[in-house]
Every structure is written in structure tokens, then in C-alpha cells.
Design a protein around this motif. Structure first.
Motif, PDB file in Angstrom:
ATOM      1  N   ASN A 171       0.421   4.542  -7.881  1.00  0.00           N
ATOM      2  CA  ASN A 171       1.423   5.512  -7.426  1.00  0.00           C
ATOM      3  C   ASN A 171       1.119   6.100  -6.053  1.00  0.00           C
ATOM      4  N   VAL A 172       2.040   5.959  -5.127  1.00  0.00           N
ATOM      5  CA  VAL A 172       2.021   6.707  -3.867  1.00  0.00           C
ATOM      6  C   VAL A 172       3.220   7.649  -3.903  1.00  0.00           C
ATOM      7  N   MET A 173       2.942   8.931  -3.750  1.00  0.00           N
ATOM      8  CA  MET A 173       3.975   9.938  -3.906  1.00  0.00           C
ATOM      9  C   MET A 173       4.875  10.014  -2.669  1.00  0.00           C
ATOM     10  N   VAL A 174       6.164  10.136  -2.920  1.00  0.00           N
ATOM     11  CA  VAL A 174       7.118  10.281  -1.826  1.00  0.00           C
ATOM     12  C   VAL A 174       7.362  11.754  -1.490  1.00  0.00           C
ATOM     13  N   ASP A 175       6.809  12.653  -2.337  1.00  0.00           N
ATOM     14  CA  ASP A 175       7.067  14.088  -2.172  1.00  0.00           C
ATOM     15  C   ASP A 175       5.801  14.854  -2.572  1.00  0.00           C
ATOM     16  N   HIS A 176       5.227  15.614  -1.628  1.00  0.00           N
ATOM     17  CA  HIS A 176       3.985  16.344  -1.903  1.00  0.00           C
ATOM     18  C   HIS A 176       4.166  17.457  -2.934  1.00  0.00           C
ATOM     19  N   ARG A 177       5.391  17.741  -3.285  1.00  0.00           N
ATOM     20  CA  ARG A 177       5.660  18.806  -4.257  1.00  0.00           C
ATOM     21  C   ARG A 177       5.611  18.320  -5.701  1.00  0.00           C
ATOM     22  N   ALA A 178       5.310  17.040  -5.908  1.00  0.00           N
ATOM     23  CA  ALA A 178       5.286  16.490  -7.263  1.00  0.00           C
ATOM     24  C   ALA A 178       4.285  15.343  -7.344  1.00  0.00           C
ATOM     25  N   PHE A 179       3.262  15.510  -8.186  1.00  0.00           N
ATOM     26  CA  PHE A 179       2.211  14.513  -8.364  1.00  0.00           C
ATOM     27  C   PHE A 179       2.251  13.943  -9.783  1.00  0.00           C
ATOM     28  N   VAL A 180       2.055  12.647  -9.904  1.00  0.00           N
ATOM     29  CA  VAL A 180       1.810  12.057 -11.220  1.00  0.00           C
ATOM     30  C   VAL A 180       0.457  12.531 -11.731  1.00  0.00           C
ATOM     31  N   GLU A 181      -0.578  12.402 -10.889  1.00  0.00           N
ATOM     32  CA  GLU A 181      -1.908  12.937 -11.171  1.00  0.00           C
ATOM     33  C   GLU A 181      -2.486  13.492  -9.877  1.00  0.00           C
ATOM     34  N   PRO A 182      -3.442  14.407  -9.989  1.00  0.00           N
ATOM     35  CA  PRO A 182      -4.127  14.842  -8.765  1.00  0.00           C
ATOM     36  C   PRO A 182      -4.858  13.663  -8.144  1.00  0.00           C
ATOM     37  N   ARG A 183      -5.002  13.719  -6.855  1.00  0.00           N
ATOM     38  CA  ARG A 183      -5.661  12.686  -6.050  1.00  0.00           C
ATOM     39  C   ARG A 183      -4.833  11.420  -5.932  1.00  0.00           C
ATOM     40  N   ASN A 184      -3.506  11.528  -6.191  1.00  0.00           N
ATOM     41  CA  ASN A 184      -2.610  10.451  -5.780  1.00  0.00           C
ATOM     42  C   ASN A 184      -2.504  10.444  -4.263  1.00  0.00           C
ATOM     43  N   VAL A 185      -2.262   9.266  -3.698  1.00  0.00           N
ATOM     44  CA  VAL A 185      -1.931   9.178  -2.277  1.00  0.00           C
ATOM     45  C   VAL A 185      -0.534   9.754  -2.073  1.00  0.00           C
ATOM     46  N   VAL A 186      -0.355  10.468  -0.972  1.00  0.00           N
ATOM     47  CA  VAL A 186       0.959  10.977  -0.571  1.00  0.00           C
ATOM     48  C   VAL A 186       1.248  10.455   0.823  1.00  0.00           C
ATOM     49  N   LEU A 187       2.432   9.895   1.029  1.00  0.00           N
ATOM     50  CA  LEU A 187       2.800   9.382   2.351  1.00  0.00           C
ATOM     51  C   LEU A 187       4.187   9.886   2.704  1.00  0.00           C
ATOM     52  N   GLU A 188       4.215  10.947   3.509  1.00  0.00           N
ATOM     53  CA  GLU A 188       5.475  11.566   3.917  1.00  0.00           C
ATOM     54  C   GLU A 188       5.692  11.505   5.426  1.00  0.00           C
ATOM     55  N   ASP A 189       4.598  11.404   6.180  1.00  0.00           N
ATOM     56  CA  ASP A 189       4.699  11.401   7.628  1.00  0.00           C
ATOM     57  C   ASP A 189       3.526  10.597   8.185  1.00  0.00           C
ATOM     58  N   GLU A 190       3.313  10.663   9.497  1.00  0.00           N
ATOM     59  CA  GLU A 190       2.292   9.826  10.120  1.00  0.00           C
ATOM     60  C   GLU A 190       0.901  10.459  10.132  1.00  0.00           C
ATOM     61  N   GLN A 191       0.740  11.591   9.480  1.00  0.00           N
ATOM     62  CA  GLN A 191      -0.537  12.289   9.500  1.00  0.00           C
ATOM     63  C   GLN A 191      -1.681  11.404   8.990  1.00  0.00           C
ATOM     64  N   PHE A 192      -1.420  10.637   7.935  1.00  0.00           N
ATOM     65  CA  PHE A 192      -2.468   9.787   7.355  1.00  0.00           C
ATOM     66  C   PHE A 192      -2.162   8.301   7.568  1.00  0.00           C
ATOM     67  N   LEU A 193      -1.408   8.011   8.608  1.00  0.00           N
ATOM     68  CA  LEU A 193      -0.992   6.626   8.823  1.00  0.00           C
ATOM     69  C   LEU A 193      -2.182   5.701   9.080  1.00  0.00           C
ATOM     70  N   GLN A 194      -3.169   6.178   9.841  1.00  0.00           N
ATOM     71  CA  GLN A 194      -4.333   5.341  10.141  1.00  0.00           C
ATOM     72  C   GLN A 194      -5.122   5.021   8.875  1.00  0.00           C
ATOM     73  N   ALA A 195      -5.295   5.998   7.996  1.00  0.00           N
ATOM     74  CA  ALA A 195      -6.013   5.758   6.738  1.00  0.00           C
ATOM     75  C   ALA A 195      -5.262   4.763   5.865  1.00  0.00           C
ATOM     76  N   ASN A 196      -3.942   4.850   5.866  1.00  0.00           N
ATOM     77  CA  ASN A 196      -3.145   3.887   5.115  1.00  0.00           C
ATOM     78  C   ASN A 196      -3.226   2.495   5.734  1.00  0.00           C
ATOM     79  N   ALA A 197      -3.291   2.438   7.065  1.00  0.00           N
ATOM     80  CA  ALA A 197      -3.427   1.155   7.742  1.00  0.00           C
ATOM     81  C   ALA A 197      -4.756   0.487   7.375  1.00  0.00           C
ATOM     82  N   GLU A 198      -5.822   1.285   7.297  1.00  0.00           N
ATOM     83  CA  GLU A 198      -7.136   0.737   6.927  1.00  0.00           C
ATOM     84  C   GLU A 198      -7.143   0.280   5.468  1.00  0.00           C
TER      85      GLU A 198
END
Length: 412
Positions: A67-94
Motif C-alpha cells: 500500500n502506498v497512500m494517496v492521502d496523508h489523512r488516512a493510513f492502512v497501517e502506520p509506516r505506510n509510504v505516502v506519495l502526494e507531492d515531490e517531497q520524497f520523490l528521490q527516495a521513491n526513485a531509489e
């Protein structure tokens, strides 16, 4: 003159070209499992990269993220990846790069939990309708509120936004999660969707959210990237999504030119995907093969079957006869990172380890997830999988960590 000896590769080793033009190098896919290996802000960690690098070395042709969350306001579980903007784009690229080390393909599973959100604890989750889970106390503790139409349209765009960012980060495409009782699955179910507007009331309206999401995601990723959907063959609940209606959803998805349909089943109340369902179908090898067989008679859509598959001869047979195009495996990858190579060598999946149970299916299903997540953490930290034996050690490994993760998860 010596006769040249040639050996034909098994059906599982054959490449598969999807409608979008991308070729998957073989027919083994690691299906999604929730890794819970992001940091507290939702960014992929080095441990997550190492986990996928291990699976990539194991030879699977397709890796599908958890699961990668489309909305930071709702998690399936804690420590899911969230991808809403480019803030973590480099980590996702790696993360994507690590998963493609061996020439396989990687797609990101994108999801919203809807009424089954674990976080935030003190806020009502959103859902198609104000209908709680049919589980003890859950309809009181986590009673959801019905989404407005503007909120539905917002979530359609959130799925598209996350999909576009995934492709920008280097993923080969995305999988829209419309199974297992999450938000899109909730809209499909007559039990959880009792709306009377254009988003509910009849089968066509109940699938409207999914179809609109598919269209928006395709526009975001383009026609040359993989667009997959994970769909329940049925909810395995009286009055829920039936196989007959699910087949019609699949045909509607084919009309939208998706590239791959993954067949699964069940939800939090009846977790058939983990073997916990009353129907005889989930007590044997290949939980949902009857659905795949029925759909194949109606459709040419590339199909991936996940759930209960363990015997290599059976896998080769259903690929060879065209029943399905990809074999999806999930839990076995927690103990056998080189599972694909073992299958290519003609070896079936190892006998499953006895995972502790308490006799209550929803809790037992969660113990399954926790048990496997512990293996993911070991692999992600460079260690070999090590089965946990006994209920108390399993709870000790999982319980305190989950509590800490819930309390420290950044929800801003």
C-alpha cells in the motif's frame, strides 16, 4: 554429428507483453503485501529498498509494492509510504531503482483505506456511506461518515496525482487497489455503499468511482505505462459484491483498456485472500481460479491470479492453457526471496510455517500480516528470514512496535 540438445523453458519463464507495450520478463509476480517500512513521514527507507533489491535478485518478473497512500489523512497501517507531492520523490526513485536491478518491472500499488483506516485514531474515517464494519465494536469505535461528491472527486484526483508521481519516480506503472475492503472496494459493495446518488444504488453507479479513477490515472501516467487494477472476485459475504457482478466490473475495466487485472477476494470481515473464508473455494489450491476461468471465457484481458497458489505444475498448467497470464504470490516471498528461481527450477513453494492463531478470523488475519512484516524487516536489514514460533513471541515482536508506530506516525 551429435544431435544438439535443447531445453524448452517452462511456461513460467516465458515473457509477457502487456497492451501498453511493456514486456514482463517472466510470469511470476510478487503480489502486494504491506511492508510498513516507511519512515514516520511516509518516505521509503533504505530497509525498503534493500527488501525489494532482495526480491529483484530472486528473479520475479514483476514486483508490486505494498500500500502506498494517496492521502496523508488516512493510513492502512502506520509506516505506510505516502506519495502526494515531490517531497520524497528521490527516495521513491531509489526504491524503484533497487527493485529493477535484475531486469524485472516494478509497479506501485496505490490505495485509500476508507472506513478501515487505522490512522488517525481520533477522527471518523470516510466511506461511501455511514456503514460500519460488521465486526464486534467496530461499528461503534470506527463508524465512518459518508463522503460528499466533492470529496469523491478529490480522491479520484489524488489517485491520479500519486500515479503520476510514481511514474515520474521511475516506476513502470501503478496498480489501483480496488479489493480487500478498501475505499474503492467499499464503493463496489452493496453492503457498504447504500448511496442513492450517481455513486451508488445500482451496479453501474457503484463502479463509477473505480472507472473514473482508472480514467484519471491513465491520463496521468500515459498510454505506455502499466495500469493494473486489483479486484475482488467476490467479497465472500452475503449481500456483498458477488462473482457475477465482479465479472461485469472486470469487463468494464477491459473496456477502459487497463493492462492487467489481478484477481483476489475477501475483506476485513471475511479475509478470503488469506484463506479465512467459509466457502470451500478458499480451502484448496488457487483460491480464485474458478473466477479466472469464467472471466477468461468472456475476456482477453491479461489476468494475474493471486491466492493459495503453491504447486509449480499447476502454475505452469494454468499459464500454458491461457487461464491466466501471471502467477501472483505474496506470503511465500517472506521466507523465500528467491522463490521465482525455485519455481523456474521446478520446485513448488515450501510448506507453510504454522503461524499462531487465536480462533477469531479478523485477528488471525492480522497476526498473519504482522508475522510476515517481521520477516520483511529482517530482510530489509540484511538478515535471513527467521520464522517466529508461538503466539506470545509473535505478539511481542509485533505489538509494542505497532503501538510505537501509531503514536509516533506523523499525520501532518
Amino acid at each position: 554429428m551429435k544431435k544438439l540438445q535443447t531445453s524448452l523453458a517452462s511456461p513460467l519463464q516465458q515473457p509477457l507483453k502487456l497492451p501498453c507495450g511493456i514486456t514482463i520478463p517472466n510470469r511470476i509476480a510478487k503480489s502486494a503485501m504491506s511492508e510498513q517500512l516507511a519512515d514516520r513521514h511516509g518516505s521509503p527507507t533504505i530497509a525498503l529498498q534493500k527488501l525489494y533489491a532482495a526480491w529483484a535478485r530472486g528473479g520475479a518478473g514483476l514486483l508490486i509494492t505494498g500500500n502506498v497512500m494517496v492521502d496523508h489523512r488516512a493510513f492502512v497501517e502506520p509506516r505506510n509510504v505516502v506519495l502526494e507531492d515531490e517531497q520524497f520523490l528521490q527516495a521513491n526513485a531509489e526504491w524503484a531503482q533497487a527493485a529493477r536491478l535484475n531486469g524485472g518491472k516494478i509497479i506501485m500499488q496505490i490505495n485509500h483505506p476508507g472506513r478501515v483506516a487505522v490512522l488517525p485514531l481520533l477522527k471518523k474515517p470516510i466511506a461511501p456511506s455511514a456503514v460500519g464494519l460488521d465486526l464486534p465494536l467496530m461499528s461503534v469505535i470506527r463508524m465512518p461518515r459518508a463522503m460528499s461528491e466533492s470529496e469523491i472527486l478529490e480522491q479520484v484526483q489524488r489517485f491520479a496525482n500519486t500515479a503520476g508521481l510514481a511514474v515520474k519516480a521511475g516506476f513502470d506503472g501503478v496498480q489501483i487497489h480496488a479489493a480487500h475492503g478498501y475505499l474503492l472496494s467499499q464503493f463496489l459493495s452493496p453492503l457498504s455503499n447504500i448511496r442513492t446518488d450517481q455513486w451508488g444504488g445500482n451496479p453501474e453507479n457503484r463502479r463509477r468511482f473505480l472507472i473514473e479513477t482508472v480514467r484519471a490515472v491513465r491520463q496521468a501516467i500515459g498510454k505506455n505505462k502499466i495500469l493494473s487494477v486489483k479486484l475482488n472476485s467476490a467479497d465472500f459475504q452475503k449481500g456483498g459484491l458477488s462473482q457475477e457482478e465482479s465479472l461485469q466490473v472486470a469487463l468494464a475495466l477491459e473496456a477502459e483498456s487497463i493492462d492487467l487485472l489481478e484477481i483476489s477476494g475477501g475483506n476485513y470481515e471475511s479475509p478470503a485472500q488469506l484463506g479465512y473464508a467459509p466457502e470451500r473455494q478458499t480451502q484448496r489450491d488457487a483460491y480464485f481460479v474458478d473466477y479466472a476461468t469464467a472471466l477468461r471465457k468472456m475476456s482477453k484481458l491479461p489476468l494475474m491470479l493471486t491466492g493459495g497458489l503453491r504447486h509449480v505444475d499447476f502454475m505452469n498448467r494454468i499459464v500454458a492453457d491461457g487461464t491466466v497470464d501471471l502467477i501472483g504470490l505474496a506470503r511465500p516471498f517472506a521466507l523465500q526471496t528467491d522463490l521465482a528461481k525455485q519455481l523456474f527450477a521446478g520446485k513448488s513453494v515450501q510448506e507453510p510455517v504454522n503461524i499462531p492463531t487465536v480462533g477469531y478470523k479478523p485477528i488471525d488475519a492480522y497476526l498473519q500480516l504482522a508475522w510476515h512484516a517481521a520477516q520483511f524487516r529482517r530482510i530489509g536489514h540484511g538478515q535471513q528470514p527467521k520464522p517466529i514460533k508461538g503466539l506470545i513471541p509473535t505478539l511481542a515482536t509485533f505489538g509494542p512496535r505497532m503501538g510505537f508506530n501509531i503514536l509516533t506516525q506523523n499525520k501532518c
